[in-house]
Design a protein around this motif. Structure first.
Motif, PDB file in Angstrom:
ATOM      1  N   ARG A  66       0.842  -1.190   0.000  1.00  0.00           N
ATOM      2  CA  ARG A  66       0.000   0.000   0.000  1.00  0.00           C
ATOM      3  C   ARG A  66       0.887   1.253   0.000  1.00  0.00           C
ATOM      4  NH1 ARG A  66      -2.647   2.462   5.072  1.00  0.00           N
ATOM      5  NH2 ARG A  66      -3.429   4.387   4.171  1.00  0.00           N
ATOM      6  N   GLY A  67       1.942   1.199   0.767  1.00  0.00           N
ATOM      7  CA  GLY A  67       2.888   2.305   0.805  1.00  0.00           C
ATOM      8  C   GLY A  67       3.505   2.546  -0.561  1.00  0.00           C
ATOM      9  N   ALA A  68       3.880   1.460  -1.227  1.00  0.00           N
ATOM     10  CA  ALA A  68       4.512   1.579  -2.554  1.00  0.00           C
ATOM     11  C   ALA A  68       3.552   2.254  -3.533  1.00  0.00           C
ATOM     12  CB  ALA A  68       4.918   0.202  -3.052  1.00  0.00           C
ATOM     13  N   ARG A  69       2.275   1.866  -3.462  1.00  0.00           N
ATOM     14  CA  ARG A  69       1.287   2.472  -4.367  1.00  0.00           C
ATOM     15  C   ARG A  69       1.167   3.969  -4.102  1.00  0.00           C
ATOM     16  NH1 ARG A  69      -1.639  -2.107  -3.286  1.00  0.00           N
ATOM     17  NH2 ARG A  69      -3.010  -1.028  -1.811  1.00  0.00           N
ATOM     18  N   LEU A  70       1.114   4.324  -2.831  1.00  0.00           N
ATOM     19  CA  LEU A  70       1.012   5.745  -2.475  1.00  0.00           C
ATOM     20  C   LEU A  70       2.224   6.520  -2.983  1.00  0.00           C
ATOM     21  CD1 LEU A  70      -0.306   6.105   1.182  1.00  0.00           C
ATOM     22  CD2 LEU A  70      -1.004   7.470  -0.781  1.00  0.00           C
ATOM     23  N   ILE A  71       3.384   5.973  -2.716  1.00  0.00           N
ATOM     24  CA  ILE A  71       4.618   6.680  -3.088  1.00  0.00           C
ATOM     25  C   ILE A  71       4.693   6.852  -4.606  1.00  0.00           C
ATOM     26  CG2 ILE A  71       7.140   6.541  -3.057  1.00  0.00           C
ATOM     27  CD1 ILE A  71       6.681   5.019  -0.284  1.00  0.00           C
ATOM     28  N   ASP A  72       4.193   5.863  -5.341  1.00  0.00           N
ATOM     29  CA  ASP A  72       4.182   5.969  -6.811  1.00  0.00           C
ATOM     30  C   ASP A  72       3.339   7.151  -7.285  1.00  0.00           C
ATOM     31  OD1 ASP A  72       5.865   3.883  -7.077  1.00  0.00           O
ATOM     32  OD2 ASP A  72       4.333   2.391  -7.600  1.00  0.00           O
ATOM     33  N   GLU A  73       2.349   7.541  -6.500  1.00  0.00           N
ATOM     34  CA  GLU A  73       1.509   8.689  -6.894  1.00  0.00           C
ATOM     35  C   GLU A  73       2.336   9.967  -7.034  1.00  0.00           C
ATOM     36  OE1 GLU A  73      -1.968   9.582  -4.623  1.00  0.00           O
ATOM     37  OE2 GLU A  73      -2.457   7.476  -4.266  1.00  0.00           O
ATOM     38  N   LEU A  74       3.509   9.972  -6.424  1.00  0.00           N
ATOM     39  CA  LEU A  74       4.341  11.180  -6.488  1.00  0.00           C
ATOM     40  C   LEU A  74       5.059  11.330  -7.823  1.00  0.00           C
ATOM     41  CD1 LEU A  74       5.923  11.236  -2.898  1.00  0.00           C
ATOM     42  CD2 LEU A  74       4.015  12.588  -3.764  1.00  0.00           C
ATOM     43  N   ASP A  75       5.002  10.270  -8.654  1.00  0.00           N
ATOM     44  CA  ASP A  75       5.670  10.358  -9.956  1.00  0.00           C
ATOM     45  C   ASP A  75       4.783  11.080 -10.947  1.00  0.00           C
ATOM     46  OD1 ASP A  75       7.993   9.132  -9.135  1.00  0.00           O
ATOM     47  OD2 ASP A  75       7.163   7.135  -9.433  1.00  0.00           O
ATOM     48  N   GLN A  76       4.612  12.369 -10.742  1.00  0.00           N
ATOM     49  CA  GLN A  76       3.861  13.224 -11.664  1.00  0.00           C
ATOM     50  C   GLN A  76       4.777  14.387 -12.035  1.00  0.00           C
ATOM     51  OE1 GLN A  76      -0.125  14.483 -10.537  1.00  0.00           O
ATOM     52  NE2 GLN A  76      -0.183  12.947  -8.908  1.00  0.00           N
ATOM     53  N   PRO A  77       4.659  14.867 -13.268  1.00  0.00           N
ATOM     54  CA  PRO A  77       5.582  15.923 -13.698  1.00  0.00           C
ATOM     55  C   PRO A  77       5.472  17.208 -12.877  1.00  0.00           C
ATOM     56  CG  PRO A  77       3.888  15.504 -15.367  1.00  0.00           C
ATOM     57  CD  PRO A  77       3.761  14.423 -14.339  1.00  0.00           C
ATOM     58  N   ARG A  78       4.308  17.481 -12.305  1.00  0.00           N
ATOM     59  CA  ARG A  78       4.157  18.750 -11.575  1.00  0.00           C
ATOM     60  C   ARG A  78       4.636  18.665 -10.123  1.00  0.00           C
ATOM     61  NH1 ARG A  78      -0.190  18.851 -15.142  1.00  0.00           N
ATOM     62  NH2 ARG A  78      -1.329  17.489 -13.737  1.00  0.00           N
ATOM     63  N   ILE A  79       5.119  17.472  -9.753  1.00  0.00           N
ATOM     64  CA  ILE A  79       5.577  17.313  -8.357  1.00  0.00           C
ATOM     65  C   ILE A  79       7.107  17.310  -8.304  1.00  0.00           C
ATOM     66  CG2 ILE A  79       5.624  15.762  -6.369  1.00  0.00           C
ATOM     67  CD1 ILE A  79       2.866  14.755  -7.209  1.00  0.00           C
ATOM     68  N   SER A  80       7.668  18.151  -7.455  1.00  0.00           N
ATOM     69  CA  SER A  80       9.124  18.129  -7.219  1.00  0.00           C
ATOM     70  C   SER A  80       9.365  17.546  -5.836  1.00  0.00           C
ATOM     71  CB  SER A  80       9.702  19.536  -7.271  1.00  0.00           C
ATOM     72  OG  SER A  80       9.472  20.094  -8.539  1.00  0.00           O
ATOM     73  N   LYS A  81      10.286  16.590  -5.778  1.00  0.00           N
ATOM     74  CA  LYS A  81      10.511  15.885  -4.522  1.00  0.00           C
ATOM     75  C   LYS A  81      11.835  16.324  -3.888  1.00  0.00           C
ATOM     76  CE  LYS A  81       9.409  12.087  -7.001  1.00  0.00           C
ATOM     77  NZ  LYS A  81       9.220  10.673  -7.338  1.00  0.00           N
ATOM     78  N   PHE A  82      11.755  16.657  -2.617  1.00  0.00           N
ATOM     79  CA  PHE A  82      12.962  17.050  -1.885  1.00  0.00           C
ATOM     80  C   PHE A  82      13.137  16.126  -0.690  1.00  0.00           C
ATOM     81  CE2 PHE A  82      11.424  20.762  -4.127  1.00  0.00           C
ATOM     82  CZ  PHE A  82      12.580  21.289  -4.691  1.00  0.00           C
ATOM     83  N   THR A  83      14.041  15.166  -0.819  1.00  0.00           N
ATOM     84  CA  THR A  83      14.310  14.273   0.308  1.00  0.00           C
ATOM     85  C   THR A  83      15.547  14.772   1.066  1.00  0.00           C
ATOM     86  OG1 THR A  83      15.542  12.882  -1.201  1.00  0.00           O
ATOM     87  CG2 THR A  83      13.302  12.188  -0.685  1.00  0.00           C
ATOM     88  N   ALA A  84      15.791  14.183   2.221  1.00  0.00           N
ATOM     89  CA  ALA A  84      16.923  14.567   3.085  1.00  0.00           C
ATOM     90  C   ALA A  84      16.925  16.074   3.328  1.00  0.00           C
ATOM     91  CB  ALA A  84      18.249  14.125   2.469  1.00  0.00           C
ATOM     92  N   THR A  85      15.747  16.648   3.328  1.00  0.00           N
ATOM     93  CA  THR A  85      15.600  18.098   3.444  1.00  0.00           C
ATOM     94  C   THR A  85      14.833  18.407   4.729  1.00  0.00           C
ATOM     95  OG1 THR A  85      15.596  18.288   1.043  1.00  0.00           O
ATOM     96  CG2 THR A  85      14.671  20.141   2.276  1.00  0.00           C
TER      97      THR A  85
END
Lengths: 480, 410
Positions: A66-85
């Motif tokens: 379920r977590g993997a499915r949710l996290i995959d939702e972030l793969d959209q062009p309008r989303i910028s991801k900032f980890t370790a931030t």
């Protein structure tokens, strides 16, 4: 550097933050999602890093999927991801973050979602700082993803759904848990009925609970209701733990103590919401001990009142602990409200689309309330320390050093000034509530009346060299 | 000095602090900061009936939020470019005052029988450029004339003396008399000892109005009625020791006290192994830096913070944090990997001439003000001076005329 391109910034990459991000982005908003960890998913859907012992997600069960499915939702062009931030502070509409390599980055979006999550509730009793005493979250990470057991004989003390779920999970992964105690009494028929009446829409969670219970039964691990941990002892690390029966306020009943040998004590008494950012923004708070104490006030869209010029939304367990399904629904609702607020979604469409999530949220919250009633956290949990117990572990301040200060004040900041309790690296996350409870008891008040320490930035410690900025010059100081 | 100050604070227990205000007192001190508490101590030690009223808790504002430094060297904010001879004389007078204050701090731990973290480990003032070096030398001459020991060091001599400093600094002056105390403990300890002497304390007690009682003027008759959130008290003499709020209260009596207010930003870091004995300041930039005896570093020096309305505390800004830390790193590069733990902010009140306002108003006899811009260093000494004035026979008390409270009264 100020990054001005985003309509929305979301702080926190757990289920609530992810749901808010992907929902808002799906209506065309440009969204930045920030998390201090290396991967998204939060604690509940924590990803496996390099070098982790388990590498096949199948071994980690349906939650991982379920977590993997949710996290995959972030793969959209309008989303910028900032980890370790890491977010350090928020000033008006400006969110200031730091990254170990890239340094400081600031954002000034049109709206902000804060989904900071929760952390393990610290429980203070004689011996709680001994090596071998660990929180459930820490043991879970070790056992689940590294296949390392912290000990050979683990005693689990806790309360609520967490005590059952975590202990069963640990056993399933082969950790040698030999006994589990739960502070709440065995559920009364009335409370069980209350739970049953709210089970609609929550069969998955109810099923989980039954499975956890049967895991314990099949492994013949005793599970005792109505008992609390009162002491851990040992030279250099835990060797013995003492627990006792509790009265209805969770005060230990003298004469009911039982001593057991154990090399690890795992504590799962629930969570505290991380509310530092809400405090910096002057949000209002309610108090609910079972959902983690102070919870930020908000409407059903997650919208808060704050001193910021932009709308601040509060979602997920960091706003009161209600679990990952509720968190996800809260995130979706905030995402819809923001899309409408910023003109990308009509009000009619927003209301239509939100119906399902509102229903989900209500059902989840109803079930959660029934469970909370069953496992209500009582004030006795704050009465376990004795005079020599270390209350502030960062600064090694004992109860007997804090008591005389409390005689003269109800102000946590004053206690901090005089005793140093709460001045250390954890920024009072571990001791603040315990001290508040001590003040409440001394002055015959409710713990909900004891205010926080003055909120101060940064909300997380940060290396000076990472944030120092030589381009900023002070005003000239010579008398003009 | 076995008694640690944190164990002293039980004096404000329910039995005393929470009970009603007494109906009258000889002296009422308003404000429980360092000035108010130390004045309560010196007055009560002389047997003067004293009640101290504080709207919040003791030592919560500037007295407990400053960094606890004793600044004896002439600092950046006191200097002007191309100083005249009279300006230099004025500065020398200020240095002499500081030197006097130092002798009080020498003995304060004995006087109050408590460990207050007082250390005289010296202070370094750094100069980055040749211009700053010139100012450093100029101020050094003034200090020496005023009797303050200081030494100028440059090049290898500087690097050998303070190897932790950035090696490319133009030079430093070192003043062995400078030092620091724990500002969180000094005020509360004065209060505790004052309470032992018989002074009464009421916290959470907000003064709403001060009335002059008509027909007063005789020392035995009560001249003021102080109306508070917890009742009314009459007294012969009022001391306004409310620091940054001194002007608000005085305005009620028709006195105009022009005070400037400024929020000051302070940073504190995680602890590191102790190595920095001396406090560090900068002659050209806003910086004070020291390692406390808890091994943390306190970094400040006059960067601004945002004004807020009481009871909200002044709030810290990102630009002051990062700007202040950059100056600290320029001087002490080895701090780069030390973690900033917290910031806080205090309010700094100052007069136009940076001199104390101290004494009794001629316009409103019996009304006193005790306000010091560099309050931590000078506070206890100034309180002692005022106490001597207030306990002298009528007409015999003397205070420096340049501190006269009516000098700035419009």
């Amino acid at each position: 550097m100020i990054d001005s391109q985003f309509d929305l910034v979301v702080i926190g990459g757990g289920p609530a933050g992810i749901a808010a991000t992907s929902t808002a982005a799906s209506f065309g908003l440009k969204v930045a999602i920030i998390d201090e960890r290396a991967t998204f998913g939060g604690q509940i859907f924590k990803r496996l890093g390099e070098g982790f012992a388990i590498q096949s997600p199948d071994d980690l069960g349906k939650d991982y999927a379920r977590g993997a499915r949710l996290i995959d939702e972030l793969d959209q062009p309008r989303i910028s991801k900032f980890t370790a931030t890491t977010v350090l502070t928020i000033e008006a509409n400006q969110i200031i973050t730091s990254h170990p390599v890239e340094g400081v980055r600031s954002f000034n979006p049109k709206a902000l979602v804060i989904a900071p999550g929760a952390y393990d509730r610290p429980v203070v009793f004689p011996g709680w700082t001994l090596p071998g005493v660990m929180t459930a979250g820490a043991v879970q990470t070790l056992v689940k993803t590294q296949q390392i057991s912290p000990g050979k004989r683990i005693f689990f003390a806790g309360s609520g759904p967490l005590a059952l779920a975590f202990s069963a999970q640990l056993i399933k992964y082969g950790a040698p848990v030999f006994k589990v105690i739960e502070s709440a009494p065995f559920p009364s028929p009335a409370k069980l009925l209350g739970l049953l009446s709210s089970v609609n829409g929550n069969w998955d969670l109810a099923g989980d609970a039954l499975r956890y219970r049967s895991t314990l039964l099949s492994k013949r691990v005793p599970f005792h209701y109505g008992r609390i941990i009162i002491k851990a002892e040992g030279s250099g690390r835990v060797e013995e733990v003492t627990h006792a029966r509790v009265d209805r306020d969770w005060n230990p009943i003298p004469g009911t103590e039982v001593v057991e040998s154990a090399d690890t004590l795992c504590l799962g008494y629930g969570f505290f919401p991380s509310h530092e950012l809400f405090r910096l923004l002057d949000c209002n708070f309610d108090y609910d001990e079972t959902r983690g104490g102070f919870t930020v006030a908000k409407d059903h869209w997650g919208l808060t009142e704050s001193s910021s010029p932009i709308p601040i939304y509060a979602v997920g367990d960091g706003t009161g602990v209600t679990g990952s399904y509720s968190a996800e629904a809260q995130g979706r609702l905030a995402g819809l409200h923001i899309a409408n607020h910023l003109g990308s979604l009509s009000t009619t469409e927003r209301d239509t689309q939100s119906k399902g999530f509102l229903k989900e949220l209500n059902q989840r919250n109803k079930f959660q309330r029934a469970i909370n009633k069953m496992f209500e956290v009582k004030q006795g949990i704050y009465q376990l320390a004795d005079a020599n117990t270390v209350i502030c572990r960062c600064e090694s301040v004992k109860a007997k050093e804090i008591d005389p200060v409390i005689d003269s004040t109800c102000d946590l900041s004053v206690v901090k000034s005089y005793s140093r309790a709460g001045m250390g690296l954890c920024q009072a996350r571990n001791c603040q509530r315990q001290i508040a409870a001590m003040i409440a008891k001394r002055h015959d008040r409710s713990i909900s009346e004891i205010n926080f320490q003055t909120p101060r930035m940064p909300v997380k410690p940060v290396e000076i060299g990472k944030i120092a900025d030589p381009s900023i010059r002070e005003e000239k100081y010579f008398i003009q | 000095m076995s008694e640690r100050a944190p164990f002293l604070v039980g004096y404000l227990d329910n039995e005393t602090n929470q009970s009603d205000l007494p109906p009258s007192s000889d002296v009422v001190i308003i404000g429980g900061g360092l000035l108010g508490t130390s004045l309560a101590y010196y007055l009560s030690k002389s047997g003067v009936e004293t009640v101290l009223i504080e709207r919040d808790d003791i030592n919560r504002e500037a007295s407990g939020t400053n960094a606890g430094s004793f600044h004896f060297q002439i600092a950046l904010h006191q200097l002007t470019p191309n100083m005249s001879e009279s300006e230099k004389r004025r500065l020398a007078d200020e240095v002499r005052l500081q030197v006097d204050a130092a002798s009080l701090w020498d003995e304060i731990e004995q006087e109050l029988d408590a460990d207050l973290g007082v250390h005289f480990d010296g202070g370094i003032m750094v100069a980055e450029s040749d211009d700053e070096m010139r100012v450093l030398k100029e101020k050094d001459v003034i200090e020496k004339e005023a009797g303050l020991e200081s030494h100028i060091l440059t090049g290898d001599e500087m690097r050998a003396f303070a190897p932790y400093l950035a090696p490319d600094l133009a030079g430093i002056s070192f003043c062995p008399r400078e030092g620091h105390a724990n500002s969180l403990l000094v005020g509360p300890t004065y209060a505790y000892r004052a309470w032992q002497n018989g002074a009464l304390f009421r916290t959470g007690c907000d003064v709403t109005r001060i009335e002059r009682v008509s027909g007063g003027g005789d020392l035995k008759g009560k001249r003021f009625r102080v109306i508070t959130s917890r009742g009314v008290i009459e007294c012969n003499r009022v001391v306004n020791a409310t620091g940054a709020w001194a002007a608000e209260l005085s305005a009620q009596l028709g006195l105009h006290i022009p005070l400037g207010l400024s929020g000051l930003h302070v940073n504190v870091t995680e602890p590191r192994e102790y190595f920095l004995k001396s406090m560090i300041q900068h002659i050209g930039r806003r910086l004070t830096l020291k390692q406390t005896h808890n091994n943390t570093f306190i970094i400040g020096g006059g960067w601004p913070s945002r004004e807020e309305k009481f009871p909200k505390r002044y709030s810290n800004t990102w630009s002051s944090t990062t700007g202040n830390l950059a100056v600290a790193l320029r001087v002490l590069p080895m701090l780069a990997d030390v973690k900033l733990l917290r910031t806080w902010s205090g309010v700094w009140a100052y007069t136009k001439d940076f001199k104390p306002i101290l004494g009794e108003s001629e316009k409103v006899p019996g009304y006193h003000i005790a306000m010091v811009p560099t309050g931590f260093t000078l506070g206890p000494m100034v309180a002692q001076m005022l106490s001597q004035y207030m306990t002298a026979a009528p007409g015999k008390g003397k205070l420096p005329t340049e501190f006269n409270i009516d000098r700035e009264v419009a």
